[in-house]
Write a protein that holds these residues in place. Structure first.
Motif, short mmCIF file in Angstrom:
data_model
loop_
_atom_site.label_atom_id
_atom_site.label_comp_id
_atom_site.label_asym_id
_atom_site.label_seq_id
_atom_site.Cartn_x
_atom_site.Cartn_y
_atom_site.Cartn_z
N GLY A 2 48.48 62.51 76.45
CA GLY A 2 47.70 61.34 76.03
C GLY A 2 47.10 61.54 74.64
N GLU A 3 46.31 60.56 74.21
CA GLU A 3 45.76 60.65 72.85
C GLU A 3 44.61 61.65 72.76
OE1 GLU A 3 44.44 56.71 71.82
OE2 GLU A 3 42.52 56.98 72.85
N LEU A 4 43.92 61.90 73.88
CA LEU A 4 42.83 62.89 73.89
C LEU A 4 42.98 63.77 75.13
CD1 LEU A 4 40.15 63.82 72.49
CD2 LEU A 4 38.97 62.45 74.24
N PRO A 5 43.85 64.78 75.05
CA PRO A 5 43.99 65.67 76.22
C PRO A 5 42.63 66.27 76.58
CG PRO A 5 45.74 66.07 74.63
CD PRO A 5 44.74 65.16 73.95
N LEU A 6 42.30 66.20 77.88
CA LEU A 6 40.96 66.53 78.34
C LEU A 6 41.03 67.65 79.37
CD1 LEU A 6 37.96 65.57 78.38
CD2 LEU A 6 38.61 63.93 80.15
N ASN A 7 40.20 68.66 79.18
CA ASN A 7 40.07 69.75 80.15
C ASN A 7 41.44 70.27 80.58
OD1 ASN A 7 37.45 69.07 79.73
ND2 ASN A 7 36.89 68.93 81.89
N THR A 8 42.19 70.73 79.58
CA THR A 8 43.60 71.07 79.77
C THR A 8 43.82 72.26 80.69
OG1 THR A 8 43.39 72.25 77.66
CG2 THR A 8 44.37 70.05 77.59
N SER A 9 42.80 73.09 80.89
CA SER A 9 42.94 74.26 81.76
C SER A 9 42.47 74.00 83.19
CB SER A 9 42.11 75.42 81.20
OG SER A 9 40.73 75.09 81.24
N GLY A 10 41.90 72.81 83.42
CA GLY A 10 41.27 72.55 84.70
C GLY A 10 39.78 72.81 84.70
N ALA B 45 34.54 55.02 80.18
CA ALA B 45 35.20 56.31 80.45
C ALA B 45 36.15 56.23 81.64
CB ALA B 45 34.15 57.40 80.67
N ALA B 46 35.72 55.59 82.71
CA ALA B 46 36.54 55.58 83.93
C ALA B 46 37.88 54.91 83.66
CB ALA B 46 35.80 54.86 85.06
N SER B 47 37.88 53.77 82.98
CA SER B 47 39.14 53.08 82.73
C SER B 47 39.98 53.81 81.68
CB SER B 47 38.89 51.62 82.31
OG SER B 47 37.98 51.57 81.25
N TYR B 48 39.29 54.49 80.75
CA TYR B 48 40.00 55.27 79.73
C TYR B 48 40.80 56.40 80.39
CZ TYR B 48 40.56 57.98 75.36
OH TYR B 48 41.04 58.68 74.28
N ILE B 49 40.14 57.11 81.30
CA ILE B 49 40.83 58.20 82.01
C ILE B 49 41.97 57.63 82.85
CG2 ILE B 49 40.58 59.90 83.84
CD1 ILE B 49 37.69 60.37 82.77
N ALA B 50 41.69 56.55 83.56
CA ALA B 50 42.71 55.97 84.45
C ALA B 50 43.92 55.47 83.66
CB ALA B 50 42.09 54.84 85.28
N SER B 51 43.73 55.16 82.37
CA SER B 51 44.84 54.67 81.54
C SER B 51 45.83 55.78 81.16
CB SER B 51 44.29 54.05 80.25
OG SER B 51 43.91 55.06 79.32
N GLY B 52 45.46 57.02 81.42
CA GLY B 52 46.34 58.13 81.06
C GLY B 52 46.04 58.72 79.68
N ALA B 53 45.04 58.18 79.01
CA ALA B 53 44.73 58.62 77.64
C ALA B 53 44.29 60.08 77.58
CB ALA B 53 43.65 57.73 77.03
N THR B 54 43.80 60.62 78.70
CA THR B 54 43.28 61.99 78.67
C THR B 54 44.24 63.00 79.30
OG1 THR B 54 42.11 61.66 80.77
CG2 THR B 54 40.89 61.16 78.74
N ALA B 55 45.46 62.55 79.62
CA ALA B 55 46.46 63.48 80.16
C ALA B 55 46.97 64.39 79.05
CB ALA B 55 47.61 62.69 80.77
N ALA C 173 39.27 59.64 91.37
CA ALA C 173 40.40 60.39 91.92
C ALA C 173 41.46 60.60 90.85
CB ALA C 173 40.99 59.66 93.12
N ALA C 174 41.67 59.59 90.00
CA ALA C 174 42.68 59.72 88.93
C ALA C 174 42.35 60.90 88.04
CB ALA C 174 42.75 58.43 88.12
N PHE C 175 41.06 61.05 87.68
CA PHE C 175 40.69 62.19 86.84
C PHE C 175 40.86 63.51 87.58
CE2 PHE C 175 37.79 65.53 85.74
CZ PHE C 175 38.32 65.86 84.51
N VAL C 176 40.33 63.58 88.80
CA VAL C 176 40.32 64.86 89.52
C VAL C 176 41.75 65.34 89.78
CG1 VAL C 176 39.59 66.01 91.64
CG2 VAL C 176 38.03 64.46 90.48
N VAL C 177 42.64 64.39 90.09
CA VAL C 177 44.03 64.76 90.36
C VAL C 177 44.72 65.20 89.07
CG1 VAL C 177 46.27 63.85 91.08
CG2 VAL C 177 44.21 63.41 92.46
N GLN C 178 44.48 64.47 87.98
CA GLN C 178 45.03 64.87 86.67
C GLN C 178 44.55 66.28 86.30
OE1 GLN C 178 43.09 63.62 82.73
NE2 GLN C 178 44.74 62.14 82.95
N ASN C 179 43.25 66.51 86.55
CA ASN C 179 42.67 67.81 86.25
C ASN C 179 43.32 68.92 87.08
OD1 ASN C 179 40.35 69.24 84.86
ND2 ASN C 179 40.00 69.82 86.98
#
Ligand SMILES: [Zn+2]
Lengths: 144, 396
Positions: free
Chosen positions: B330-338, B317-327, B176-182
């Protein structure tokens, strides 16, 4: 598993040159898996050439029918014809005891979906679809 | 030591059609809209285009249609729509996923087989239920899946998420943390289907289950639409309207899907094999990447790609995303367009286009400052998967 609407049947396997021995054995109530004569590894689904050692000498060998549940899903919104009446139903990825990561797909039957657990022991059972086809299915193995 | 193709071709134009659902307009109109937009974006005209490439298959699985101009838009159809019967010197149609086609086009413009190559991917939402399987007989690869009701891609991939949760102790809250961030990223992307529709953790956790543990929001959003990219050689690219996104790395999978999406370990193994080729082709590694666009046709693929490409270790991966690193910050912005979950099911073109926009400084409100290298992956690690690295400069 019940059939549902009589007019809409579940998809029935069509054996081919590679898979006929699997279905022929299943029709006799035997689970037989393709086996490489050269490297002695099992292969499923059947292949023309062994993916592990590239040998082309492959035969079918009867296996114990014992397995563990590798992983599974519970389908609640199905799109396969003939399955509407079965929802929710469990699709298991079944790991046979004969070889690590030797997996096949089957429904996990005889247990409520919410009681299905990764790692649970299973044994094969057969569901007759037609005169020629019996489907290997898996059910909890309560022990020896 | 990078590949000899590294840095010799670039994406110089990008075009989108409108993204809709169950539009009465034929798909061909979406495709022409995107093609014309990509050419105009580069400051060129249709008469400059002498190369064409596409992926001429439907984006769904099951008994969906393949009507020209409605379900698919092939090269001959695009030639007619653009009136380029005499002008096309090179074309290709590669069934599968878009990185294959883009790589072929990159090689074509770098070698001089053509000067400007247009690559498009047109997808539609098929009539009826997506991925309906209504065949009485199960032949070929279907014979070991369809008789068990295992015909839906969401079901094929949901077994991988359950195994991941079991093996690594992750939860649906983690996803959920990833999907909501996305979905938050999606709100900064005006062309995205889900732009304007926020999503909360509760929305995710309470959404209808499709194939447990996959709910509705673990699946991307099918759309009618088309994305087109225009490629040119590095030499040509410098003189065009937009800053070029140089293709500095590329890889195609050669990993078989043994058993057809049954043993999910195949996805990690295939993804890792692809990653080795991808990094080698660019002479780079995960630490060189500023923004990552990883394929998210289903949510579990994020875990696959983050781990298989070596951004994090296996099971992290799950804990990395939940840590905010991919926001975004974050250090590795992930799927910035959705990407596919937020922008739409464009079979990888959402990843490609955002990787291009970020590396050329054109990503608007979601721009990651100073992005010099971006990566886009498409697929599940096996079967038709591919990856591309884009750089702001032609040489790494
Ligand atoms: Zn062998």
């Amino acid at each position: 598993m019940s059939g549902g609407d009589a007019a809409v049947t579940k998809p029935v396997p069509v054996p081919d040159e590679l898979t006929a021995p699997f279905w022929e054995a299943a029709n006799r109530g035997v689970l037989a898996i393709q086996h490489c004569t050269a490297c002695e590894r099992y292969v499923h689904p059947p292949e023309a050439v062994c993916p592990d050692c590239q040998a082309s000498e492959l035969t079918f060998r009867e296996v114990s029918g014992r397995a563990r549940l590798y992983t599974h899903t519970i389908v609640r919104d199905n799109v396969t014809q003939g399955f509407a009446e079965d929802e929710p139903y469990v699709i298991g990825i079944i790991e046979l005891v004969e070889q690590e990561r030797l997996v096949l797909v089957a429904n996990v039957v005889g247990v409520a979906p919410e009681d299905v657990r990764i790692g649970m022991p299973l044994r094969v059972t057969f569901e007759r679809l037609t005169d020629e086809i019996a489907l290997p299915q898996f059910t909890p193995d309560e022990g020896d | 030591m990078a590949s000899e193709l590294s840095g010799r071709a670039a994406i110089v134009g990008l075009g989108y059609s409108k993204l809709e659902r169950r539009s009465p307009r034929p798909l061909a109109h979406f495709a022409r809209e995107a093609a014309e937009a990509a050419v105009a974006d580069a400051g060129l005209t249709i008469d400059d285009i002498d190369g064409l490439g596409t992926i001429p298959n439907i984006a769904a699985y099951g008994n969906t249609g393949d009507l020209e101009g409605i379900d698919i838009v092939t090269v001959p159809n695009m030639v007619r729509m653009l009136g380029r019967e005499h002008g096309i010197r090179w074309h290709v149609q590669t069934p599968g996923l878009c990185p294959d086609t883009i790589m072929a086009a990159a090689a074509a413009v770098a070698s001089g087989a053509c000067t400007y190559a247009l690559v498009w991917r047109a997808v539609n939402v098929p009539k009826g239920r997506y991925s309906d399987f209504s065949m009485a007989q199960a032949r070929g690869e279907h014979q070991f899946r369809a008789p068990y009701g295992f015909t839906m891609p969401a079901a094929w991939q949901s077994v991988a998420l359950r195994k991941y949760m079991h093996d690594h102790g992750s939860t649906r809250e983690d996803m959920a943390a990833f999907v909501v961030q996305n979905r938050e990223n999606t709100q900064l992307n005006p062309k995205a289907y889900w732009c304007g529709t926020p999503l909360t953790v509760e929305d995710y956790l309470e959404a209808p289950m499709v194939a447990d543990p996959f709910c509705l929001y673990d699946c991307d959003i099918p759309v009618d639409g088309c994305v087109a990219v225009l490629l040119a050689s590095a030499e040509r690219a410098r003189d065009l309207r937009q800053p070029p996104a140089y293709i500095t790395g590329y890889a195609q999978t050669t990993w078989p899907t043994r058993g057809g999406f049954t043993d999910s370990e195949n996805m990690w193994e295939g993804g890792a094999a692809l990653g080795e080729k991808l990094w080698a082709s660019a002479g780079m590694g995960p630490d060189d990447i500023d923004v990552a666009m990883l394929y998210d046709g289903f949510s579990i693929f994020l875990y696959v790609w983050l781990e298989a490409l070596g951004f994090v270790g296996r099971g992290e991966a799950a804990s990395y995303i939940a840590s905010g690193a991919t926001a975004l910050d974050g250090e590795l912005p992930l799927n910035t367009s959705g990407c596919s979950l937020g922008e739409g099911r464009l079979h990888g073109m959402a990843q490609i286009s955002e990787a291009v926009l970020q590396v050329t400084g054109r990503a608007g409100a979601r721009q990651i400052e100073g992005a010099a290298h971006t990566v886009a992956t498409v697929g599940a690690g096996t079967l038709a998967s591919g990856g591309l690295i884009f750089s702001r400069e032609a040489r790494a």
